[in-house]
Design a protein around this motif. Structure first.
Motif, PDB file in Angstrom:
ATOM      1  N   CYS A 152       7.865   3.318  -0.844  1.00  0.00           N
ATOM      2  CA  CYS A 152       7.995   4.674  -1.382  1.00  0.00           C
ATOM      3  C   CYS A 152       7.053   4.951  -2.546  1.00  0.00           C
ATOM      4  O   CYS A 152       7.054   6.052  -3.091  1.00  0.00           O
ATOM      5  N   CYS A 181      12.753  -2.370  -5.509  1.00  0.00           N
ATOM      6  CA  CYS A 181      12.305  -1.045  -5.939  1.00  0.00           C
ATOM      7  C   CYS A 181      13.471  -0.280  -6.569  1.00  0.00           C
ATOM      8  O   CYS A 181      14.561  -0.231  -6.009  1.00  0.00           O
ATOM      9  N   CYS A 222       7.142   4.048  -5.553  1.00  0.00           N
ATOM     10  CA  CYS A 222       7.747   4.083  -6.884  1.00  0.00           C
ATOM     11  C   CYS A 222       7.163   2.930  -7.697  1.00  0.00           C
ATOM     12  O   CYS A 222       6.966   1.833  -7.202  1.00  0.00           O
ATOM     13  N   CYS A 240      14.006   3.125  -3.915  1.00  0.00           N
ATOM     14  CA  CYS A 240      14.473   3.043  -2.521  1.00  0.00           C
ATOM     15  C   CYS A 240      15.118   1.703  -2.179  1.00  0.00           C
ATOM     16  O   CYS A 240      15.591   1.510  -1.065  1.00  0.00           O
ATOM     17  N   CYS A 283       5.967   0.210  -5.107  1.00  0.00           N
ATOM     18  CA  CYS A 283       6.761  -0.147  -3.937  1.00  0.00           C
ATOM     19  C   CYS A 283       5.945   0.129  -2.669  1.00  0.00           C
ATOM     20  O   CYS A 283       5.414   1.224  -2.504  1.00  0.00           O
TER      21      CYS A 283
HETATM   22 ZN    ZN Z   1      10.645   2.106  -2.961  1.00  0.00          ZN
END
Ligand code: ZN
Lengths: 329, 342
Positions: free
Chosen positions: A50, A69, A52, A72, A47
């Motif tokens: 963030c 994502c 991820c 987030c 992402c």
């Molecule tokens: Zn994210």
């Protein structure tokens, strides 16, 4: 952190004249088939907000795929065009040429409802204790009214425009702006980046670059779309604001906070001062799936209730366009 | 440099100050003076006589006592060579605060700051910044209301006892709003007022109304109340080019509403449809760091030998002078006070 709501009543057509926008969309389609016909581009592993690594399919638009994502809820394009492909797009695009050459950018409706509040926001947000020299930079400048307004601010010693669109150069020279294509470290007191964050191939590196270019306590002000907003959540691929390949990152509120804080910024303000979510859904009421409750508000309730509902969205940072003011710590 | 603090008066506010000093790592609290407080920290000198505390090897004292002790404690602390941070009000009346100022003048190297924390609320700082930028034009007038509902034990509190508190709601809470009016207007030279006890069975005022004017022909209408059954904090500032409304205040109780600042611009005649109902923006502030900013300012002033800007003794005298004028401009109130003293 503060949040701002804007009570300003207007219609989508006042800021997006429909004839010109239709032509713009038509040209984008042409660009896509001419420029992005073969290669897929690069898959994005994490992402952009963030980091991820897990995401799910969200929607397709014009053969571009968007993921959401898992952490987030930022929505991002993957695969996305390589930087080379993007360069080619921005240099050859007929749509961009049409858009940038058009004076409809500066219509009175856009001046009043888009640019004036943004200019007020800049004026009200800049704060300097001492009288040392203050440097301003507009990052990827593209808006005449912003440049003209900033040129009247007497707070800044130097004003730079980083990689502006070519059409803006006459205004920039008239308004005392220097044009630059690299950013000095720890130099700027204020940097603005309007409607560009959703277009960056790697927004995280851009955020780091901007952080490094700011002096201590320097301010960064951005505006961008938000995936947490009501209109985006229901319009998804049908949203006329999402124009691939331009828009690659639609940040959630949680995602953009993480990205800026991870780089070291302190977020002073995060707002979604949009006025149009409900009106946009109303305009597309027959093209999208809406819960009965929302349909009922849109079709059967009076203007006062709708205004209150839009204000509620702003208060909760749930409108589809965000503003962020951050300070270098 | 870590400062060594003593705290005189260790009630709710004194305890909060200690927490902030520790959180901000400004230094250590080494001594506490309070008649009711029981020892919990072994390494803290505890006494019920603040003169004993002032003999300790400390740099600064926090004074968070009932109003009847404040002025003498401030003066004693300065005379014993300590920097002083004192809660508001700076005394029970103007005379006490003038005595403090005289004493402070004898100790130019000691910092003296008063806790007018409202100036350090985010909405106030934002409004002040916009007002100072001149983007709103000239300040013309203000309407200010600050009020609370009293409480079940209102009558029994020391705040409602004349010789301890010195004044009622005007001195207790109204002082903050008057301090803000001085912040925006600079000051006032003329006062018309009514002060009265309208509901509570206490010897002090529970409502004060005033109209203030200064030599630049700027006006403020002010109301301080402890019969405001729904708590209010509202300051309307009207300028030649627009207006700002501070509404709500982020306090511990959250009862004053979400702290916000409304900003509007005057509409012009060519925007007829909006005349009288302009588009406006409202900023909401979700936290209150005012207590932290205050303690930081105080500590910075001591360490870097910088003058006290917010909450200086001069601003304490200014606001107490204004309060004094509000009391003394109501003849019936003055008469009642004089009869009470006989
Ligand atoms: Zn994210």
């Amino acid at each position: 952190m503060k949040t701002r709501i804007v009570r300003d009543d207007f219609r989508e057509a006042e800021i997006r004249p429909s004839k010109e926008f239709s032509e713009y969309y038509r040209l984008i389609q042409e660009d896509i088939s001419e420029i992005f016909h073969s290669e897929a581009g690069n898959y994005i592993e994490e992402c952009p907000a963030c980091k991820c690594k897990s995401a799910r399919f969200y929607f397709n638009k014009n053969n571009f795929t968007y993921l959401e994502c898992s952490d987030c809820s930022t929505v991002y394009m993957s695969p996305r065009p390589t930087i080379g492909m993007l360069h080619e797009f921005y240099s050859r695009s007929k749509a961009m040429e049409y858009w940038n050459s058009k004076t409809f950018q500066d219509t009175s409706g856009r001046k009043k409802h888009v640019f004036a509040p943004r200019i007020r926001w800049i004026g009200e947000s800049i704060e300097f204790d001492e009288k040392s020299s203050k440097n301003y930079c507009d990052f990827y400048s593209k808006y005449n009214p912003i440049i003209e307004a900033i040129s009247e601010f007497n707070e800044f010693t130097n004003k730079d425009s980083y990689k502006p669109i070519p059409e803006l150069i006459p205004t920039l020279s008239k308004s005392g702006f220097r044009i630059s294509d690299n950013l000095k470290a720890s130099y700027y007191s204020v940097i603005t980046a309007f409607e560009v964050y959703d277009r960056f191939y790697d927004p995280n590196s851009v955020t780091k670059l901007l952080y490094d270019s700011l002096e201590e306590n320097g301010l960064l002000m951005i505006s961008s779309m938000s995936s947490s907003g009501l209109d985006f959540q229901f319009m998804k691929s049908k949203s006329s604001n999402i124009i691939p390949p331009l828009h690659m990152n639609i940040f959630s509120i949680e995602g953009i906070v993480k990205m800026f804080e991870n780089v070291g910024f302190e977020i002073l303000e995060l707002s979604t001062p949009g006025s149009l979510d409900l009106k946009i859904l109303e305009n597309h009421i027959n093209d999208i799936e809406l819960p009965r409750f929302l349909r009922d508000i849109i079709l059967n309730r009076d203007e006062q209730i709708k205004e209150n509902f839009q204000e509620f969205l702003q208060r909760g940072r749930l409108s589809s366009h965000l503003r962020l003011l951050a300070r270098k710590k | 440099m870590a400062l060594r603090f003593g705290i005189i008066g260790f009630g709710k506010i004194g305890q909060l100050r200690k927490k902030i000093i520790e959180e901000l790592e400004l230094g250590k609290v080494l001594a506490i003076s309070d008649p009711n407080y029981k020892q919990t920290h072994k390494d803290i000198f505890l006494t019920n006589n603040y003169h004993e505390l002032l003999k300790q090897d400390i740099d600064a004292v926090i004074i968070a006592t009932p109003n009847n002790i404040t002025a003498t404690a401030v003066i004693d602390a300065l005379n014993s060579g300590k920097h002083v941070f004192s809660e508001k009000p700076p005394g029970r009346n103007l005379e006490e605060v003038i005595e403090i100022k005289k004493c402070s003048a004898k100790h130019p190297n000691l910092k003296l700051k008063f806790g007018f924390n409202h100036r350090a609320h985010y909405s106030v700082m934002e409004a002040k910044r916009i007002a100072s930028s001149n983007r709103m034009g000239k300040l013309m007038w203000a309407r200010a209301a600050y009020g609370k509902a009293g409480s079940l034990d209102f009558k029994e509190q020391w705040r409602s006892t004349k010789n301890i508190a010195g004044g009622g709601i005007l001195l207790d809470q109204g002082i903050h709003m008057l301090d803000l009016l001085i912040l925006f207007f600079g000051g006032f030279s003329e006062v018309k007022s009514f002060v009265d006890t309208t509901y509570w069975d206490i010897p002090l005022e529970d409502n004060a109304f005033a109209i203030l004017k200064n030599s630049s022909d700027q006006y403020a209408v002010f109301h301080s109340s402890s019969t405001q059954w729904k708590h209010i904090f509202r300051l309307e500032l009207f300028f030649s080019e627009g207006y700002m409304i501070l509404n709500g205040l982020d306090t511990g109780s959250k009862s004053y509403g979400r702290e916000s600042l409304i900003i509007g611009k005057r509409q012009f005649e060519d925007e007829v449809e909006l005349l009288g109902n302009p588009s406006e923006e409202q900023i909401f502030f979700d936290d209150d760091r005012s207590w932290y900013f205050e303690m930081n300012d105080f500590s910075n002033a001591i360490i870097n030998d910088k003058p006290i800007i917010k909450g200086s003794v001069d601003s304490a005298v200014d606001v107490m002078q204004l309060i004094d004028k509000i009391y003394s401009s109501d003849n019936s109130w003055v008469k009642r006070e004089n009869e009470g003293e006989k």
